[in-house]
Design a protein around this motif. Structure first.
Motif, PDB file in Angstrom:
ATOM      1  N   LYS A 129       0.858  -1.183   0.000  1.00  0.00           N
ATOM      2  CA  LYS A 129       0.000   0.000   0.000  1.00  0.00           C
ATOM      3  C   LYS A 129       0.896   1.235   0.000  1.00  0.00           C
ATOM      4  O   LYS A 129       1.924   1.277   0.676  1.00  0.00           O
ATOM      5  CB  LYS A 129      -0.886  -0.017   1.260  1.00  0.00           C
ATOM      6  CG  LYS A 129      -1.579   1.285   1.601  1.00  0.00           C
ATOM      7  CD  LYS A 129      -2.749   1.563   0.679  1.00  0.00           C
ATOM      8  CE  LYS A 129      -3.320   2.953   0.969  1.00  0.00           C
ATOM      9  NZ  LYS A 129      -3.816   3.129   2.339  1.00  0.00           N
ATOM     10  N   SER A 132      -1.946   8.025   0.670  1.00  0.00           N
ATOM     11  CA  SER A 132      -2.376   9.149  -0.172  1.00  0.00           C
ATOM     12  C   SER A 132      -1.379  10.298  -0.126  1.00  0.00           C
ATOM     13  O   SER A 132      -1.219  11.031  -1.102  1.00  0.00           O
ATOM     14  CB  SER A 132      -3.757   9.630   0.255  1.00  0.00           C
ATOM     15  OG  SER A 132      -3.770   9.976   1.638  1.00  0.00           O
ATOM     16  N   SER A 154      -3.604   4.800  -2.294  1.00  0.00           N
ATOM     17  CA  SER A 154      -4.759   5.451  -1.683  1.00  0.00           C
ATOM     18  C   SER A 154      -5.044   6.791  -2.346  1.00  0.00           C
ATOM     19  O   SER A 154      -4.139   7.528  -2.717  1.00  0.00           O
ATOM     20  CB  SER A 154      -4.514   5.669  -0.190  1.00  0.00           C
ATOM     21  OG  SER A 154      -5.616   6.295   0.413  1.00  0.00           O
TER      22      SER A 154
END
Length: 290
Positions: A129, A132, A154
């Motif tokens: 991941k 953001s 994200s």
């Protein structure tokens, strides 16, 4: 069709939403508390659990690392010691990988820097991941992409309705207590909230249907009661040529539907009809009587 496979789970436009419980650092540096959050998340119906990995010494400037950080959410006198207190190392990650497999959960983490990405790669994480805040961190994105595993980038904080506009992965911070010590707990979901979010995401998919317009069994009764059919507006004799004024539209809809009006007008009755009798094609000739 868009498609991604994470740990054997296919995520695509036709799939259920893939829900990730973001533990982050809500474990407060406790391995046992983290394992308990994994267990609770599994009970809520999520497919994956996630942590955050930082190489604190290389990630922060010396000034930021040594900055005083004494407040109600602090786990250390400086920001660096606070972050280190919340960070898990290799042995903790290996134990969490083992426990996640036992629970049937996929476990991965956000890499906040290149060193952390390499740390996770050595553990053979099934996915990565990128936060953001790093959506424009091109060097990190390139490095993670080269690892050859699925990457989730994200874009912010979607709610369950994001599924309607195409989101198929939803991540939400998860905690045992929203009033607990730590900056992420207040905007996290507790078990009841996470369970409801998973439920609502499943309901959204069901509510969208399969795109085929059809009448469901539960709708047949109300539709029959509310729809209309063609009936005689008054008593009509054999041989009468039907006009629009001879036909009434009334419920229930167990006969010819209203869109058949133009088909019956101008045709000849082969038998008499009383007012409110259902007009049937079998009782009609092909045109005006000779």
């Amino acid at each position: 069709m868009r498609e991604m496979v994470i740990d054997g789970v296919v995520i695509n436009d036709d799939s259920d939403c893939y829900v990730v419980a973001e533990i982050g650092h809500n474990h407060q540096g406790s391995l046992e508390r983290c394992k308990e959050l994994f267990r609770l998340a599994r009970e809520c119906g999520v497919q994956a659990v996630k942590l955050q990995k930082r190489d604190n010494r290389s990630l922060y400037t010396r000034e930021m690392y040594d900055r005083s950080y004494e407040n109600e959410n602090s786990f250390g006198a400086t920001y660096g010691t606070h972050r280190e207190a919340l960070e898990f190392g290799r042995s903790e990650y290996q134990e969490l990988q083992r426990y996640a497999r036992e629970l049937g959960l996929t476990f991965f983490a956000t890499a906040f820097d290149i060193a952390s990405a390499d740390f996770l790669a050595q553990l053979n994480m099934g996915a990565y991941k990128v936060a953001s805040g790093d959506i424009r961190h091109i060097p990190l994105l390139r490095h993670v992409a080269r690892l050859g595993k699925p990457v989730i980038v994200s874009t912010g904080g979607p709610t369950p309705v994001a599924y309607v506009v195409g989101a198929r992965i939803v991540e939400k911070h998860f905690t045992f207590n929203r009033a607990a010590k730590g900056t992420d707990h207040p905007f996290s979901l507790e078990p009841v909230g996470l369970r409801k979010m998973v439920r609502d995401l499943r309901r959204v998919r069901s509510a969208l249907g399969d795109g085929v317009k059809k009448v469901y069994p539960s709708e047949q009764g109300p539709i029959l009661k509310m729809s209309k059919k063609l009936v005689a507006a008054r008593d009509l004799p054999t041989g009468h040529v039907l006009t629009a004024e001879d036909v009434a539209l009334k419920s229930p809809g167990d006969g010819l539907p209203p869109h058949m009006l133009d088909v019956v007008v101008g045709r000849t009755l082969l038998r008499p009809l009383k007012a409110d009798d259902t007009i049937q094609l079998a009782a009609l000739g092909q045109g005006e009587a000779a």
